[in-house]
Scaffold this motif. Structure first.
Motif, PDB file in Angstrom:
ATOM      1  N   ARG A 215       0.811  -1.215   0.000  1.00  0.00           N
ATOM      2  CA  ARG A 215       0.000   0.000   0.000  1.00  0.00           C
ATOM      3  C   ARG A 215       0.844   1.264   0.000  1.00  0.00           C
ATOM      4  O   ARG A 215       0.333   2.356   0.193  1.00  0.00           O
ATOM      5  CB  ARG A 215      -0.894   0.023   1.227  1.00  0.00           C
ATOM      6  CG  ARG A 215      -1.724  -1.215   1.405  1.00  0.00           C
ATOM      7  CD  ARG A 215      -3.049  -1.050   0.724  1.00  0.00           C
ATOM      8  NE  ARG A 215      -3.968  -2.098   1.119  1.00  0.00           N
ATOM      9  CZ  ARG A 215      -4.442  -2.981   0.266  1.00  0.00           C
ATOM     10  NH1 ARG A 215      -4.069  -2.961  -0.973  1.00  0.00           N
ATOM     11  NH2 ARG A 215      -5.292  -3.889   0.667  1.00  0.00           N
ATOM     12  N   CYS A 216       2.140   1.140  -0.197  1.00  0.00           N
ATOM     13  CA  CYS A 216       3.043   2.290  -0.135  1.00  0.00           C
ATOM     14  C   CYS A 216       3.451   2.711  -1.549  1.00  0.00           C
ATOM     15  O   CYS A 216       3.819   1.868  -2.368  1.00  0.00           O
ATOM     16  CB  CYS A 216       4.279   1.916   0.682  1.00  0.00           C
ATOM     17  SG  CYS A 216       5.417   3.278   0.924  1.00  0.00           S
ATOM     18  N   PRO A 217       3.401   4.003  -1.861  1.00  0.00           N
ATOM     19  CA  PRO A 217       3.848   4.460  -3.182  1.00  0.00           C
ATOM     20  C   PRO A 217       5.373   4.429  -3.284  1.00  0.00           C
ATOM     21  O   PRO A 217       6.072   4.101  -2.324  1.00  0.00           O
ATOM     22  CB  PRO A 217       3.318   5.887  -3.263  1.00  0.00           C
ATOM     23  CG  PRO A 217       3.266   6.329  -1.849  1.00  0.00           C
ATOM     24  CD  PRO A 217       2.909   5.110  -1.042  1.00  0.00           C
ATOM     25  N   GLU A 218       5.886   4.793  -4.435  1.00  0.00           N
ATOM     26  CA  GLU A 218       7.336   4.810  -4.651  1.00  0.00           C
ATOM     27  C   GLU A 218       8.031   5.763  -3.679  1.00  0.00           C
ATOM     28  O   GLU A 218       9.050   5.435  -3.102  1.00  0.00           O
ATOM     29  CB  GLU A 218       7.629   5.217  -6.093  1.00  0.00           C
ATOM     30  CG  GLU A 218       9.033   4.990  -6.531  1.00  0.00           C
ATOM     31  CD  GLU A 218       9.418   3.523  -6.631  1.00  0.00           C
ATOM     32  OE1 GLU A 218      10.610   3.247  -6.463  1.00  0.00           O
ATOM     33  OE2 GLU A 218       8.558   2.674  -6.841  1.00  0.00           O
ATOM     34  N   ILE A 219       7.471   6.948  -3.490  1.00  0.00           N
ATOM     35  CA  ILE A 219       7.974   7.913  -2.517  1.00  0.00           C
ATOM     36  C   ILE A 219       6.780   8.551  -1.840  1.00  0.00           C
ATOM     37  O   ILE A 219       5.847   8.994  -2.504  1.00  0.00           O
ATOM     38  CB  ILE A 219       8.839   9.011  -3.192  1.00  0.00           C
ATOM     39  CG1 ILE A 219      10.098   8.410  -3.769  1.00  0.00           C
ATOM     40  CG2 ILE A 219       9.200  10.091  -2.198  1.00  0.00           C
ATOM     41  CD1 ILE A 219      10.958   9.397  -4.500  1.00  0.00           C
ATOM     42  N   GLY A 220       6.804   8.585  -0.518  1.00  0.00           N
ATOM     43  CA  GLY A 220       5.737   9.217   0.243  1.00  0.00           C
ATOM     44  C   GLY A 220       5.054   8.236   1.177  1.00  0.00           C
ATOM     45  O   GLY A 220       5.388   7.057   1.227  1.00  0.00           O
ATOM     46  N   PRO A 221       4.059   8.714   1.934  1.00  0.00           N
ATOM     47  CA  PRO A 221       3.361   7.850   2.885  1.00  0.00           C
ATOM     48  C   PRO A 221       2.326   6.968   2.188  1.00  0.00           C
ATOM     49  O   PRO A 221       1.668   7.384   1.241  1.00  0.00           O
ATOM     50  CB  PRO A 221       2.699   8.839   3.838  1.00  0.00           C
ATOM     51  CG  PRO A 221       2.537  10.079   3.049  1.00  0.00           C
ATOM     52  CD  PRO A 221       3.665  10.114   2.065  1.00  0.00           C
ATOM     53  N   GLY A 222       2.195   5.760   2.700  1.00  0.00           N
ATOM     54  CA  GLY A 222       1.205   4.835   2.168  1.00  0.00           C
ATOM     55  C   GLY A 222      -0.103   4.920   2.930  1.00  0.00           C
ATOM     56  O   GLY A 222      -0.321   5.819   3.744  1.00  0.00           O
ATOM     57  N   GLU A 223      -0.979   3.949   2.686  1.00  0.00           N
ATOM     58  CA  GLU A 223      -2.263   3.912   3.368  1.00  0.00           C
ATOM     59  C   GLU A 223      -2.097   3.236   4.737  1.00  0.00           C
ATOM     60  O   GLU A 223      -1.205   2.426   4.939  1.00  0.00           O
ATOM     61  CB  GLU A 223      -3.275   3.132   2.531  1.00  0.00           C
ATOM     62  CG  GLU A 223      -3.597   3.782   1.207  1.00  0.00           C
ATOM     63  CD  GLU A 223      -4.568   2.961   0.394  1.00  0.00           C
ATOM     64  OE1 GLU A 223      -5.687   3.452   0.180  1.00  0.00           O
ATOM     65  OE2 GLU A 223      -4.212   1.845   0.013  1.00  0.00           O
ATOM     66  N   TRP A 224      -3.001   3.572   5.638  1.00  0.00           N
ATOM     67  CA  TRP A 224      -2.985   2.965   6.964  1.00  0.00           C
ATOM     68  C   TRP A 224      -3.555   1.558   6.881  1.00  0.00           C
ATOM     69  O   TRP A 224      -4.590   1.336   6.275  1.00  0.00           O
ATOM     70  CB  TRP A 224      -3.812   3.805   7.941  1.00  0.00           C
ATOM     71  CG  TRP A 224      -3.194   5.121   8.260  1.00  0.00           C
ATOM     72  CD1 TRP A 224      -3.509   6.329   7.719  1.00  0.00           C
ATOM     73  CD2 TRP A 224      -2.143   5.366   9.192  1.00  0.00           C
ATOM     74  NE1 TRP A 224      -2.713   7.313   8.250  1.00  0.00           N
ATOM     75  CE2 TRP A 224      -1.879   6.747   9.164  1.00  0.00           C
ATOM     76  CE3 TRP A 224      -1.405   4.556  10.052  1.00  0.00           C
ATOM     77  CZ2 TRP A 224      -0.907   7.328   9.956  1.00  0.00           C
ATOM     78  CZ3 TRP A 224      -0.434   5.140  10.843  1.00  0.00           C
ATOM     79  CH2 TRP A 224      -0.198   6.508  10.790  1.00  0.00           C
ATOM     80  N   CYS A 225      -2.882   0.596   7.484  1.00  0.00           N
ATOM     81  CA  CYS A 225      -3.325  -0.801   7.498  1.00  0.00           C
ATOM     82  C   CYS A 225      -3.404  -1.276   8.946  1.00  0.00           C
ATOM     83  O   CYS A 225      -2.548  -0.945   9.761  1.00  0.00           O
ATOM     84  CB  CYS A 225      -2.345  -1.695   6.739  1.00  0.00           C
ATOM     85  SG  CYS A 225      -2.181  -1.301   5.011  1.00  0.00           S
ATOM     86  N   ASP A 226      -4.421  -2.081   9.241  1.00  0.00           N
ATOM     87  CA  ASP A 226      -4.517  -2.631  10.591  1.00  0.00           C
ATOM     88  C   ASP A 226      -3.623  -3.864  10.715  1.00  0.00           C
ATOM     89  O   ASP A 226      -2.861  -4.185   9.808  1.00  0.00           O
ATOM     90  CB  ASP A 226      -5.973  -2.941  10.951  1.00  0.00           C
ATOM     91  CG  ASP A 226      -6.579  -4.031  10.089  1.00  0.00           C
ATOM     92  OD1 ASP A 226      -5.877  -4.585   9.220  1.00  0.00           O
ATOM     93  OD2 ASP A 226      -7.765  -4.337  10.294  1.00  0.00           O
ATOM     94  N   ARG A 227      -3.731  -4.540  11.832  1.00  0.00           N
ATOM     95  CA  ARG A 227      -2.856  -5.669  12.139  1.00  0.00           C
ATOM     96  C   ARG A 227      -2.964  -6.796  11.115  1.00  0.00           C
ATOM     97  O   ARG A 227      -2.033  -7.543  10.888  1.00  0.00           O
ATOM     98  CB  ARG A 227      -3.213  -6.176  13.530  1.00  0.00           C
ATOM     99  CG  ARG A 227      -2.374  -7.304  13.989  1.00  0.00           C
ATOM    100  CD  ARG A 227      -2.858  -7.804  15.332  1.00  0.00           C
ATOM    101  NE  ARG A 227      -2.040  -8.914  15.729  1.00  0.00           N
ATOM    102  CZ  ARG A 227      -1.406  -8.989  16.864  1.00  0.00           C
ATOM    103  NH1 ARG A 227      -1.517  -8.026  17.729  1.00  0.00           N
ATOM    104  NH2 ARG A 227      -0.668 -10.027  17.147  1.00  0.00           N
ATOM    105  N   TRP A 228      -4.118  -6.939  10.481  1.00  0.00           N
ATOM    106  CA  TRP A 228      -4.348  -8.020   9.533  1.00  0.00           C
ATOM    107  C   TRP A 228      -4.173  -7.586   8.086  1.00  0.00           C
ATOM    108  O   TRP A 228      -4.489  -8.337   7.177  1.00  0.00           O
ATOM    109  CB  TRP A 228      -5.740  -8.594   9.756  1.00  0.00           C
ATOM    110  CG  TRP A 228      -5.848  -9.171  11.129  1.00  0.00           C
ATOM    111  CD1 TRP A 228      -5.479 -10.419  11.515  1.00  0.00           C
ATOM    112  CD2 TRP A 228      -6.314  -8.513  12.295  1.00  0.00           C
ATOM    113  NE1 TRP A 228      -5.688 -10.578  12.861  1.00  0.00           N
ATOM    114  CE2 TRP A 228      -6.197  -9.418  13.367  1.00  0.00           C
ATOM    115  CE3 TRP A 228      -6.806  -7.243  12.556  1.00  0.00           C
ATOM    116  CZ2 TRP A 228      -6.563  -9.101  14.661  1.00  0.00           C
ATOM    117  CZ3 TRP A 228      -7.169  -6.927  13.851  1.00  0.00           C
ATOM    118  CH2 TRP A 228      -7.045  -7.852  14.880  1.00  0.00           C
ATOM    119  N   GLY A 229      -3.717  -6.376   7.852  1.00  0.00           N
ATOM    120  CA  GLY A 229      -3.421  -5.912   6.504  1.00  0.00           C
ATOM    121  C   GLY A 229      -4.569  -5.245   5.793  1.00  0.00           C
ATOM    122  O   GLY A 229      -4.469  -4.942   4.607  1.00  0.00           O
TER     123      GLY A 229
END
Length: 181
Positions: free
Chosen positions: A69-83
């Motif tokens: 869920r992470c782009p090449e540069i920058g912050p990705g999306e928030w994921c919980d413990r199970w993805g």
């Protein structure tokens, strides 16, 4: 609740470019942010320790989900413990001071300008000059050692090893569709 028993609501990966310590070449690095139940954000955390994962398979699954869920540069999306993707705080809404958020955004934007070249280009063919030069040097050294020693002694063995290295290096230059081996 103590830090040992508390788990974050969500984690995310933040990708950035950094220079390598050897050679100074740019490469992609990833750090992790944690969003805690009390609303604070913590950056630079260890994914396995904050999610309290003890088995390598669980750690690998969590890393795969967060990295995906992470782009090449920058912050990705928030994921919980199970993805699973969850709605997390907007950058700077809680826990991070405004000046720190501005510095982080400026750093990411300058990295996008500085390291604008994509990390991997599947259409670009690899350079073969180094392999060709190394193969030709090994060929010359091997032939010279075999001729000057008349095939006797330990230097002749070094010459034979150089010739085998030459064959291996130069055989790798042949395209796969033309190889018979």
């Amino acid at each position: 609740m103590s830090r040992e028993t508390e788990t974050p609501v969500a984690v995310r990966a933040v990708a950035f470019m950094a220079r390598s310590w050897r050679g100074g070449r740019p490469h992609r690095r990833v750090s992790f942010d944690a969003w805690w139940p009390d609303g604070r954000l913590e950056d630079g955390v260890s994914l396995a320790s904050v999610l309290d994962l003890h088995h390598p398979a669980d750690i690998a699954d969590a890393e795969t989900a967060v990295h995906g869920r992470c782009p090449e540069i920058g912050p990705g999306e928030w994921c919980d413990r199970w993805g699973r993707v969850v709605d997390g705080p907007v950058d700077g809404s809680t826990g991070v001071s405004s000046s720190r958020r501005v510095r982080r955004v400026r750093r990411l934007m300058s990295q996008r300008r500085e390291f604008g070249v994509p990390r991997y280009d599947p259409t670009k063919k690899p350079g073969r000059t180094g392999r060709l030069v190394a193969g030709l040097v090994a060929l010359v050294v091997g032939v010279v050692l075999l001729v000057t020693t008349s095939g006797d002694g330990p230097l002749a063995l070094v010459g034979v090893v150089c010739l085998f290295a030459c064959v291996g290096l130069l055989a790798g230059l042949v395209p796969r569709e033309r190889r018979w081996w």
